[in-house]
Design a protein around this motif. Structure first.
Motif, PDB file in Angstrom:
ATOM      1  N   ILE A  57       6.995  76.767  26.054  1.00  0.00           N
ATOM      2  CA  ILE A  57       7.943  78.140  26.366  1.00  0.00           C
ATOM      3  C   ILE A  57       9.133  77.699  27.327  1.00  0.00           C
ATOM      4  CG2 ILE A  57       8.092  80.289  27.320  1.00  0.00           C
ATOM      5  CD1 ILE A  57       5.001  80.268  27.156  1.00  0.00           C
ATOM      6  N   ILE A  58      10.418  77.862  26.746  1.00  0.00           N
ATOM      7  CA  ILE A  58      11.347  77.273  27.473  1.00  0.00           C
ATOM      8  C   ILE A  58      12.307  78.523  28.130  1.00  0.00           C
ATOM      9  CG2 ILE A  58      13.727  76.065  27.306  1.00  0.00           C
ATOM     10  CD1 ILE A  58      12.709  74.370  25.138  1.00  0.00           C
ATOM     11  N   ILE A  59      12.663  78.538  29.252  1.00  0.00           N
ATOM     12  CA  ILE A  59      12.982  79.863  29.925  1.00  0.00           C
ATOM     13  C   ILE A  59      14.838  79.168  30.506  1.00  0.00           C
ATOM     14  CG2 ILE A  59      11.110  81.212  30.466  1.00  0.00           C
ATOM     15  CD1 ILE A  59      11.366  79.976  33.347  1.00  0.00           C
ATOM     16  N   ASN A  60      15.381  80.106  30.583  1.00  0.00           N
ATOM     17  CA  ASN A  60      16.905  79.538  31.050  1.00  0.00           C
ATOM     18  C   ASN A  60      17.574  78.618  29.941  1.00  0.00           C
ATOM     19  OD1 ASN A  60      16.963  81.290  33.522  1.00  0.00           O
ATOM     20  ND2 ASN A  60      15.642  79.712  34.452  1.00  0.00           N
ATOM     21  N   ALA A  61      17.742  79.211  28.786  1.00  0.00           N
ATOM     22  CA  ALA A  61      18.517  78.212  27.727  1.00  0.00           C
ATOM     23  C   ALA A  61      19.813  78.284  27.832  1.00  0.00           C
ATOM     24  CB  ALA A  61      17.787  78.780  26.469  1.00  0.00           C
ATOM     25  N   ASP A  62      20.338  79.501  28.520  1.00  0.00           N
ATOM     26  CA  ASP A  62      21.721  79.558  28.755  1.00  0.00           C
ATOM     27  C   ASP A  62      22.264  79.020  29.791  1.00  0.00           C
ATOM     28  OD1 ASP A  62      20.187  81.205  30.529  1.00  0.00           O
ATOM     29  OD2 ASP A  62      21.494  82.822  30.454  1.00  0.00           O
ATOM     30  N   LYS A  63      21.390  78.238  30.609  1.00  0.00           N
ATOM     31  CA  LYS A  63      21.913  77.509  31.881  1.00  0.00           C
ATOM     32  C   LYS A  63      21.811  75.905  31.468  1.00  0.00           C
ATOM     33  CE  LYS A  63      20.891  81.159  35.044  1.00  0.00           C
ATOM     34  NZ  LYS A  63      20.225  82.183  34.526  1.00  0.00           N
ATOM     35  N   ILE A  64      21.662  75.324  30.141  1.00  0.00           N
ATOM     36  CA  ILE A  64      21.610  74.262  29.853  1.00  0.00           C
ATOM     37  C   ILE A  64      22.915  73.372  29.880  1.00  0.00           C
ATOM     38  CG2 ILE A  64      21.891  74.580  27.314  1.00  0.00           C
ATOM     39  CD1 ILE A  64      18.995  72.554  28.111  1.00  0.00           C
ATOM     40  N   LYS A  74      31.010  68.936  19.480  1.00  0.00           N
ATOM     41  CA  LYS A  74      29.879  69.032  18.878  1.00  0.00           C
ATOM     42  C   LYS A  74      29.690  70.030  17.976  1.00  0.00           C
ATOM     43  CE  LYS A  74      24.897  68.427  19.183  1.00  0.00           C
ATOM     44  NZ  LYS A  74      24.722  67.476  18.236  1.00  0.00           N
ATOM     45  N   THR A  75      29.683  70.147  16.567  1.00  0.00           N
ATOM     46  CA  THR A  75      29.670  70.979  15.574  1.00  0.00           C
ATOM     47  C   THR A  75      28.412  71.300  14.748  1.00  0.00           C
ATOM     48  OG1 THR A  75      32.016  70.341  15.331  1.00  0.00           O
ATOM     49  CG2 THR A  75      31.203  71.868  13.867  1.00  0.00           C
ATOM     50  N   TYR A  76      28.217  72.436  14.635  1.00  0.00           N
ATOM     51  CA  TYR A  76      26.748  72.739  13.882  1.00  0.00           C
ATOM     52  C   TYR A  76      27.269  73.261  12.571  1.00  0.00           C
ATOM     53  CZ  TYR A  76      24.079  71.949  17.975  1.00  0.00           C
ATOM     54  OH  TYR A  76      23.421  71.323  19.226  1.00  0.00           O
ATOM     55  N   TYR A  77      26.976  73.086  11.345  1.00  0.00           N
ATOM     56  CA  TYR A  77      27.118  73.378  10.137  1.00  0.00           C
ATOM     57  C   TYR A  77      25.973  74.055   9.369  1.00  0.00           C
ATOM     58  CZ  TYR A  77      31.116  69.881  10.784  1.00  0.00           C
ATOM     59  OH  TYR A  77      32.199  69.472  11.163  1.00  0.00           O
ATOM     60  N   ARG A  78      26.393  75.002   8.688  1.00  0.00           N
ATOM     61  CA  ARG A  78      25.456  75.693   7.712  1.00  0.00           C
ATOM     62  C   ARG A  78      26.155  76.090   6.400  1.00  0.00           C
ATOM     63  NH1 ARG A  78      26.272  79.881  11.338  1.00  0.00           N
ATOM     64  NH2 ARG A  78      26.797  81.947  10.408  1.00  0.00           N
ATOM     65  N   HIS A  79      25.531  76.115   5.540  1.00  0.00           N
ATOM     66  CA  HIS A  79      26.022  76.679   3.955  1.00  0.00           C
ATOM     67  C   HIS A  79      25.320  77.787   3.412  1.00  0.00           C
ATOM     68  CE1 HIS A  79      27.788  76.269   0.093  1.00  0.00           C
ATOM     69  NE2 HIS A  79      28.799  75.063   0.676  1.00  0.00           N
ATOM     70  N   GLU A  96      27.427  80.299  23.996  1.00  0.00           N
ATOM     71  CA  GLU A  96      27.839  81.758  24.272  1.00  0.00           C
ATOM     72  C   GLU A  96      27.119  82.864  23.498  1.00  0.00           C
ATOM     73  OE1 GLU A  96      32.034  81.937  23.991  1.00  0.00           O
ATOM     74  OE2 GLU A  96      32.250  80.258  25.647  1.00  0.00           O
ATOM     75  N   LYS A  97      27.073  82.523  22.296  1.00  0.00           N
ATOM     76  CA  LYS A  97      26.382  83.648  21.383  1.00  0.00           C
ATOM     77  C   LYS A  97      25.250  83.480  21.405  1.00  0.00           C
ATOM     78  CE  LYS A  97      28.336  84.525  17.438  1.00  0.00           C
ATOM     79  NZ  LYS A  97      28.750  84.469  16.123  1.00  0.00           N
ATOM     80  N   ARG A  98      24.399  82.330  21.037  1.00  0.00           N
ATOM     81  CA  ARG A  98      22.862  82.134  20.863  1.00  0.00           C
ATOM     82  C   ARG A  98      22.363  81.150  21.682  1.00  0.00           C
ATOM     83  NH1 ARG A  98      24.935  82.803  15.790  1.00  0.00           N
ATOM     84  NH2 ARG A  98      23.948  80.709  15.177  1.00  0.00           N
ATOM     85  N   PRO A  99      22.103  80.939  22.703  1.00  0.00           N
ATOM     86  CA  PRO A  99      21.811  79.550  23.436  1.00  0.00           C
ATOM     87  C   PRO A  99      20.541  79.319  23.170  1.00  0.00           C
ATOM     88  CG  PRO A  99      21.736  81.522  25.124  1.00  0.00           C
ATOM     89  CD  PRO A  99      22.518  82.010  23.728  1.00  0.00           C
ATOM     90  N   GLU A 100      19.629  80.059  22.679  1.00  0.00           N
ATOM     91  CA  GLU A 100      18.210  79.779  22.245  1.00  0.00           C
ATOM     92  C   GLU A 100      18.433  78.658  20.960  1.00  0.00           C
ATOM     93  OE1 GLU A 100      19.250  83.106  21.993  1.00  0.00           O
ATOM     94  OE2 GLU A 100      18.255  83.950  23.792  1.00  0.00           O
ATOM     95  N   ASP A 101      19.505  79.026  19.911  1.00  0.00           N
ATOM     96  CA  ASP A 101      19.549  78.114  19.032  1.00  0.00           C
ATOM     97  C   ASP A 101      19.709  76.801  19.252  1.00  0.00           C
ATOM     98  OD1 ASP A 101      18.704  80.219  17.383  1.00  0.00           O
ATOM     99  OD2 ASP A 101      20.605  80.878  16.425  1.00  0.00           O
ATOM    100  N   LEU A 102      20.674  76.591  20.367  1.00  0.00           N
ATOM    101  CA  LEU A 102      21.006  75.281  20.549  1.00  0.00           C
ATOM    102  C   LEU A 102      19.843  74.233  21.064  1.00  0.00           C
ATOM    103  CD1 LEU A 102      23.730  73.904  21.202  1.00  0.00           C
ATOM    104  CD2 LEU A 102      23.619  74.656  23.452  1.00  0.00           C
ATOM    105  N   LEU A 103      18.824  74.954  21.715  1.00  0.00           N
ATOM    106  CA  LEU A 103      17.583  74.031  22.040  1.00  0.00           C
ATOM    107  C   LEU A 103      16.603  74.056  20.755  1.00  0.00           C
ATOM    108  CD1 LEU A 103      16.953  75.322  25.528  1.00  0.00           C
ATOM    109  CD2 LEU A 103      16.608  72.896  24.755  1.00  0.00           C
ATOM    110  N   ARG A 104      16.586  75.136  19.920  1.00  0.00           N
ATOM    111  CA  ARG A 104      15.828  74.963  18.661  1.00  0.00           C
ATOM    112  C   ARG A 104      16.321  74.089  17.957  1.00  0.00           C
ATOM    113  NH1 ARG A 104      15.846  80.875  18.586  1.00  0.00           N
ATOM    114  NH2 ARG A 104      14.021  81.485  19.675  1.00  0.00           N
ATOM    115  N   PHE A 105      17.376  73.820  17.673  1.00  0.00           N
ATOM    116  CA  PHE A 105      18.151  72.831  16.746  1.00  0.00           C
ATOM    117  C   PHE A 105      18.001  71.595  17.151  1.00  0.00           C
ATOM    118  CE2 PHE A 105      21.721  76.042  15.514  1.00  0.00           C
ATOM    119  CZ  PHE A 105      20.543  76.812  14.521  1.00  0.00           C
TER     120      PHE A 105
END
Length: 146
Positions: A57-64, A74-79, A96-105
């Motif tokens: 469990i990772i908490i405080n993902a917005d403070k990474i 750094k750019t994340y792409y999706r199609h 800013e939008k989804r800090p959880e996804d940054l760690l998940r990716f």
């Protein structure tokens, strides 16, 4: 005396729950430690083709933290699958939008690209704030060096 390499089974692993505080941690360094724990590489009975890891469990993902110019560059792409359907988002906007996804990716990229990796990816829970709904699992704190 038997001379063979022990191969662990999934039932041999007493899966534990750990909570990691991501506040002021560097993204890649934290993700590599988390991926190793999910995979079970810290475990003496680690077997590459078996899930011998723990739940994280990772908490405080917005403070990474991200080092260098990664917030802008750094750019994340999706199609979408349609012609011209590629979308890009920078790491700064994703934070800013989804800090959880940054760690998940980041963690997902460090796991195997097969059915075991997809199963291991389900053992990660990321939350932007301090709170998490997994108190019933009695997670232990996992110390990650800065």
């Amino acid at each position: 005396m038997k001379k063979y390499t022990y191969s662990a089974k999934k039932s041999d692993n007493p899966q534990k729950w750990f909570v990691v505080d991501a506040k002021d941690q560097v993204l890649g360094r934290l993700a590599s430690v988390v991926a190793a724990h999910i995979r079970g590489k810290h475990n003496p009975m680690y077997t590459p083709h078996v899930d011998t890891g723990d739940w994280i469990i990772i908490i405080n993902a917005d403070k990474i933290k991200l080092t260098g110019n990664k917030l802008k560059n750094k750019t994340y792409y999706r199609h979408s699958g349609y012609v011209g359907g590629i979308t890009a988002i920078t790491a700064g906007k994703l934070l800013e939008k989804r800090p959880e996804d940054l760690l998940r990716f980041a963690v997902k990229g460090m796991l195997p690209k097969n059915r075991l990796g997809r199963e291991l990816n389900k053992k990660l829970f990321v939350y932007a704030g301090e709170e998490h709904p997994h108190a019933a699992q009695k997670p232990e704190a996992l110390a990650v060096a800065v």
